[in-house]
Design a protein around this motif. Structure first.
Motif, PDB file in Angstrom:
ATOM      1  N   ALA A 175       0.834  -1.212   0.000  1.00 39.77           N
ATOM      2  CA  ALA A 175       0.000   0.000   0.000  1.00 39.77           C
ATOM      3  C   ALA A 175       0.863   1.254   0.000  1.00 39.77           C
ATOM      4  O   ALA A 175       0.591   2.215  -0.727  1.00 39.77           O
ATOM      5  N   GLN A 176       1.923   1.262   0.814  1.00 43.81           N
ATOM      6  CA  GLN A 176       2.819   2.411   0.871  1.00 43.81           C
ATOM      7  C   GLN A 176       3.555   2.593  -0.458  1.00 43.81           C
ATOM      8  O   GLN A 176       3.813   3.712  -0.886  1.00 43.81           O
ATOM      9  N   TRP A 177       3.873   1.489  -1.087  1.00 46.87           N
ATOM     10  CA  TRP A 177       4.553   1.554  -2.386  1.00 46.87           C
ATOM     11  C   TRP A 177       3.660   2.230  -3.421  1.00 46.87           C
ATOM     12  O   TRP A 177       4.114   3.043  -4.220  1.00 46.87           O
ATOM     13  N   GLU A 178       2.358   1.883  -3.419  1.00 48.28           N
ATOM     14  CA  GLU A 178       1.418   2.499  -4.348  1.00 48.28           C
ATOM     15  C   GLU A 178       1.290   4.003  -4.088  1.00 48.28           C
ATOM     16  O   GLU A 178       1.225   4.799  -5.023  1.00 48.28           O
ATOM     17  N   LYS A 179       1.269   4.389  -2.797  1.00 49.46           N
ATOM     18  CA  LYS A 179       1.197   5.810  -2.449  1.00 49.46           C
ATOM     19  C   LYS A 179       2.466   6.532  -2.914  1.00 49.46           C
ATOM     20  O   LYS A 179       2.404   7.665  -3.396  1.00 49.46           O
ATOM     21  N   LEU A 180       3.592   5.870  -2.748  1.00 46.88           N
ATOM     22  CA  LEU A 180       4.861   6.476  -3.152  1.00 46.88           C
ATOM     23  C   LEU A 180       4.889   6.706  -4.658  1.00 46.88           C
ATOM     24  O   LEU A 180       5.335   7.750  -5.128  1.00 46.88           O
ATOM     25  N   GLU A 181       4.384   5.743  -5.411  1.00 43.54           N
ATOM     26  CA  GLU A 181       4.355   5.870  -6.867  1.00 43.54           C
ATOM     27  C   GLU A 181       3.403   6.989  -7.287  1.00 43.54           C
ATOM     28  O   GLU A 181       3.711   7.781  -8.189  1.00 43.54           O
ATOM     29  N   ALA A 182       2.245   7.092  -6.603  1.00 46.29           N
ATOM     30  CA  ALA A 182       1.300   8.171  -6.903  1.00 46.29           C
ATOM     31  C   ALA A 182       1.924   9.524  -6.580  1.00 46.29           C
ATOM     32  O   ALA A 182       1.753  10.502  -7.325  1.00 46.29           O
ATOM     33  N   GLY A 183       2.661   9.599  -5.479  1.00 45.07           N
ATOM     34  CA  GLY A 183       3.343  10.834  -5.109  1.00 45.07           C
ATOM     35  C   GLY A 183       4.410  11.222  -6.107  1.00 45.07           C
ATOM     36  O   GLY A 183       4.610  12.402  -6.401  1.00 45.07           O
ATOM     37  N   ARG A 184       5.096  10.208  -6.641  1.00 45.84           N
ATOM     38  CA  ARG A 184       6.128  10.484  -7.651  1.00 45.84           C
ATOM     39  C   ARG A 184       5.510  11.125  -8.880  1.00 45.84           C
ATOM     40  O   ARG A 184       6.046  12.076  -9.451  1.00 45.84           O
ATOM     41  N   LYS A 185       4.339  10.630  -9.287  1.00 40.27           N
ATOM     42  CA  LYS A 185       3.654  11.194 -10.455  1.00 40.27           C
ATOM     43  C   LYS A 185       3.180  12.618 -10.164  1.00 40.27           C
ATOM     44  O   LYS A 185       3.265  13.498 -11.026  1.00 40.27           O
ATOM     45  N   ALA A 186       2.675  12.839  -8.940  1.00 38.36           N
ATOM     46  CA  ALA A 186       2.218  14.179  -8.561  1.00 38.36           C
ATOM     47  C   ALA A 186       3.389  15.162  -8.551  1.00 38.36           C
ATOM     48  O   ALA A 186       3.259  16.309  -8.984  1.00 38.36           O
ATOM     49  N   LYS A 187       4.534  14.693  -8.068  1.00 36.13           N
ATOM     50  CA  LYS A 187       5.718  15.549  -8.028  1.00 36.13           C
ATOM     51  C   LYS A 187       6.188  15.893  -9.437  1.00 36.13           C
ATOM     52  O   LYS A 187       6.569  17.036  -9.716  1.00 36.13           O
ATOM     53  N   ALA A 188       6.143  14.911 -10.324  1.00 36.63           N
ATOM     54  CA  ALA A 188       6.553  15.151 -11.713  1.00 36.63           C
ATOM     55  C   ALA A 188       5.619  16.146 -12.398  1.00 36.63           C
ATOM     56  O   ALA A 188       6.068  17.028 -13.145  1.00 36.63           O
ATOM     57  N   LYS A 191       6.349  19.621 -11.040  1.00 38.46           N
ATOM     58  CA  LYS A 191       7.609  20.124 -11.605  1.00 38.46           C
ATOM     59  C   LYS A 191       7.392  20.642 -13.027  1.00 38.46           C
ATOM     60  O   LYS A 191       7.915  21.703 -13.397  1.00 38.46           O
ATOM     61  N   LYS A 192       6.618  19.916 -13.797  1.00 37.56           N
ATOM     62  CA  LYS A 192       6.322  20.348 -15.171  1.00 37.56           C
ATOM     63  C   LYS A 192       5.568  21.668 -15.162  1.00 37.56           C
ATOM     64  O   LYS A 192       5.851  22.562 -15.961  1.00 37.56           O
ATOM     65  N   LYS A 193       4.612  21.801 -14.235  1.00 35.90           N
ATOM     66  CA  LYS A 193       3.827  23.029 -14.124  1.00 35.90           C
ATOM     67  C   LYS A 193       4.728  24.208 -13.751  1.00 35.90           C
ATOM     68  O   LYS A 193       4.610  25.302 -14.322  1.00 35.90           O
ATOM     69  N   ILE A 194       5.618  23.983 -12.796  1.00 35.62           N
ATOM     70  CA  ILE A 194       6.548  25.045 -12.384  1.00 35.62           C
ATOM     71  C   ILE A 194       7.378  25.512 -13.572  1.00 35.62           C
ATOM     72  O   ILE A 194       7.528  26.712 -13.823  1.00 35.62           O
ATOM     73  N   LYS A 195       7.917  24.557 -14.288  1.00 38.40           N
ATOM     74  CA  LYS A 195       8.780  24.890 -15.423  1.00 38.40           C
ATOM     75  C   LYS A 195       8.025  25.688 -16.473  1.00 38.40           C
ATOM     76  O   LYS A 195       8.539  26.668 -17.018  1.00 38.40           O
ATOM     77  N   GLN A 196       6.791  25.286 -16.751  1.00 37.04           N
ATOM     78  CA  GLN A 196       5.990  25.987 -17.762  1.00 37.04           C
ATOM     79  C   GLN A 196       5.732  27.437 -17.351  1.00 37.04           C
ATOM     80  O   GLN A 196       5.892  28.352 -18.164  1.00 37.04           O
ATOM     81  N   GLN A 197       5.339  27.634 -16.086  1.00 39.47           N
ATOM     82  CA  GLN A 197       5.002  28.982 -15.628  1.00 39.47           C
ATOM     83  C   GLN A 197       6.226  29.896 -15.605  1.00 39.47           C
ATOM     84  O   GLN A 197       6.169  31.047 -16.041  1.00 39.47           O
ATOM     85  N   ILE A 198       7.326  29.384 -15.091  1.00 35.23           N
ATOM     86  CA  ILE A 198       8.541  30.203 -15.008  1.00 35.23           C
ATOM     87  C   ILE A 198       9.092  30.507 -16.400  1.00 35.23           C
ATOM     88  O   ILE A 198       9.531  31.631 -16.683  1.00 35.23           O
ATOM     89  N   THR A 199       9.067  29.511 -17.285  1.00 32.97           N
ATOM     90  CA  THR A 199       9.558  29.721 -18.651  1.00 32.97           C
ATOM     91  C   THR A 199       8.738  30.789 -19.359  1.00 32.97           C
ATOM     92  O   THR A 199       9.291  31.673 -20.026  1.00 32.97           O
ATOM     93  N   GLU A 200       7.417  30.737 -19.202  1.00 32.24           N
ATOM     94  CA  GLU A 200       6.555  31.735 -19.843  1.00 32.24           C
ATOM     95  C   GLU A 200       6.823  33.127 -19.272  1.00 32.24           C
ATOM     96  O   GLU A 200       6.868  34.117 -20.019  1.00 32.24           O
ATOM     97  N   ALA A 201       7.015  33.203 -17.956  1.00 32.75           N
ATOM     98  CA  ALA A 201       7.301  34.498 -17.323  1.00 32.75           C
ATOM     99  C   ALA A 201       8.628  35.062 -17.823  1.00 32.75           C
ATOM    100  O   ALA A 201       8.741  36.257 -18.117  1.00 32.75           O
TER     101      ALA A 201
END
Length: 361
Positions: A175-188, A191-201
């Motif tokens: 169960a913890q492994w599944e949560k960790l994998e979901a968190g990894r996707k959320a973090k990715a 990160k993509k959102k941050i990069k897009q916003q900063i690049t546009e700015a």
């Protein structure tokens, strides 16, 4: 049995190694290459855009950097959860190994009992007891028989509980492994959102000429000063007169020592910081750890009235709690504003205040 033991131990070690890889922090991205701008003819000067156009640019930049801050908070939250889940998986892996070792010892004890019975001719203890002609031996044997039966039942019960524990540990780890994998996707995704916003700015800023950038910076200062003046005009400083606690002073000293260091999203020092990285590290340095993100600081720390705030308290900004700063007294804060800026001293009323929280309440 030994093969099964090696398999479980190998699985547990594999879990620990995999957790280390999954939990590794993301690599910071490099700033994009500035968009080339046309070189004006030496005989003519470009007509600067009207102030209202630059004001629209300023508002657009504020929104982009605000959205980047929201994404940064999501990234930091996912990173913090990943660290917690990784630690839990490691502990579960240790329990699996220890449980398997315990089960092996119990099986050895059961095997020893079986071998002892075999050496006695294979007769069950009850039959041997009935064949005894000695009354004393009969009574003594009866007592030992009862003890043996209790011990056997206890051994079987302990083996059963250990097997159940091992099964539960394995389920919890999964169960913890599944949560960790979901968190990894959320973090990715964050990160993509941050990069897009900063690049546009950055692209938007890079399209401006030098004089336009100077005027834009002036507009930013004027907007901040206007907001701070409006806040001070409420007379709030006349009500704020609380002194810092001992830990609060240490937190303020730490934050003050970071002035001039660059902002970097996801950073907790020592060379760069984001807004909540600065406040969380300041209080950790003061001996009082607090949540990593501005949103969790807002949710978990005690709220106090603005009139009661004291140096070291944290001011949470915007309706979504996407920014945090440390109040240092006299209507001022120290914070890490946004990409392209450094840790700085600013007015506490320059941004819309959501709440004031106290780490050492």
């Amino acid at each position: 049995m030994r093969a099964a033991k090696r398999g479980l131990i190998t699985a547990a070690v594999t879990v620990v190694c995999a957790v280390t890889v999954l939990a590794a922090p993301g690599t910071a991205f490099a700033s994009p290459t500035p968009t080339p701008t046309a070189t004006p003819s030496p005989k003519t000067s470009p007509t600067p855009p009207p102030s209202k156009d630059l004001e629209a640019v300023r508002e657009k930049l504020d929104k982009l950097y605000h959205d980047a801050a929201v994404a940064t908070d999501a990234y930091n939250a996912a990173e913090e959860k990943a660290q917690q889940q990784s630690a839990e998986i490691v502990e579960l892996a240790k329990k699996i190994v220890q449980g398997q070792q315990k089960l092996d010892r119990l099986k050895d004890r059961a095997g020893a009992a079986a071998r002892a019975q075999y050496r006695m001719g294979g007769l069950p203890p009850q039959a041997q007891l009935m064949l005894s002609d000695d009354p004393g031996q009969f009574l003594d044997g009866a007592g030992r028989l009862l003890q043996g039966e209790r011990a056997t039942k206890g051994l079987i019960g302990e083996m059963t509980r250990t097997q159940q524990d091992l099964k539960q540990y394995a389920q919890d780890a999964s169960a913890q492994w599944e949560k960790l994998e979901a968190g990894r996707k959320a973090k990715a995704a964050a990160k993509k959102k941050i990069k897009q916003q900063i690049t546009e700015a950055e692209k938007l800023e890079n399209r401006l000429e030098k004089k336009e950038k100077e005027r834009l910076a002036k507009l930013e200062r004027e907007a901040a000063a206007k907001a701070q003046t409006a806040w001070l005009d409420t007379g709030i400083l006349k009500e704020i007169n609380s002194k810092a606690s001992k830990q609060g002073k240490k937190a303020v000293e730490f934050a003050t020592a970071q002035i001039g260091k660059p902002y970097e999203w996801g950073a907790e020092g020592p060379k760069t910081f984001d807004c909540s990285g600065l406040t969380s590290q300041a209080w950790a340095n003061a001996g009082h750890p607090i949540p990593r993100t501005s949103q969790e600081q807002w949710k978990q720390l005690k709220h106090v009235d603005i009139k009661d705030m004291r140096p070291g308290d944290l001011i949470i900004y915007f309706d979504d709690a996407s920014h945090v700063a440390m109040y240092v007294g006299d209507g001022a804060i120290i914070h890490a504003p946004r990409p392209g800026r450094t840790v700085t001293l600013a007015g506490a009323g320059e941004m819309p205040i959501l709440a004031v929280v106290r780490p050492d309440a």
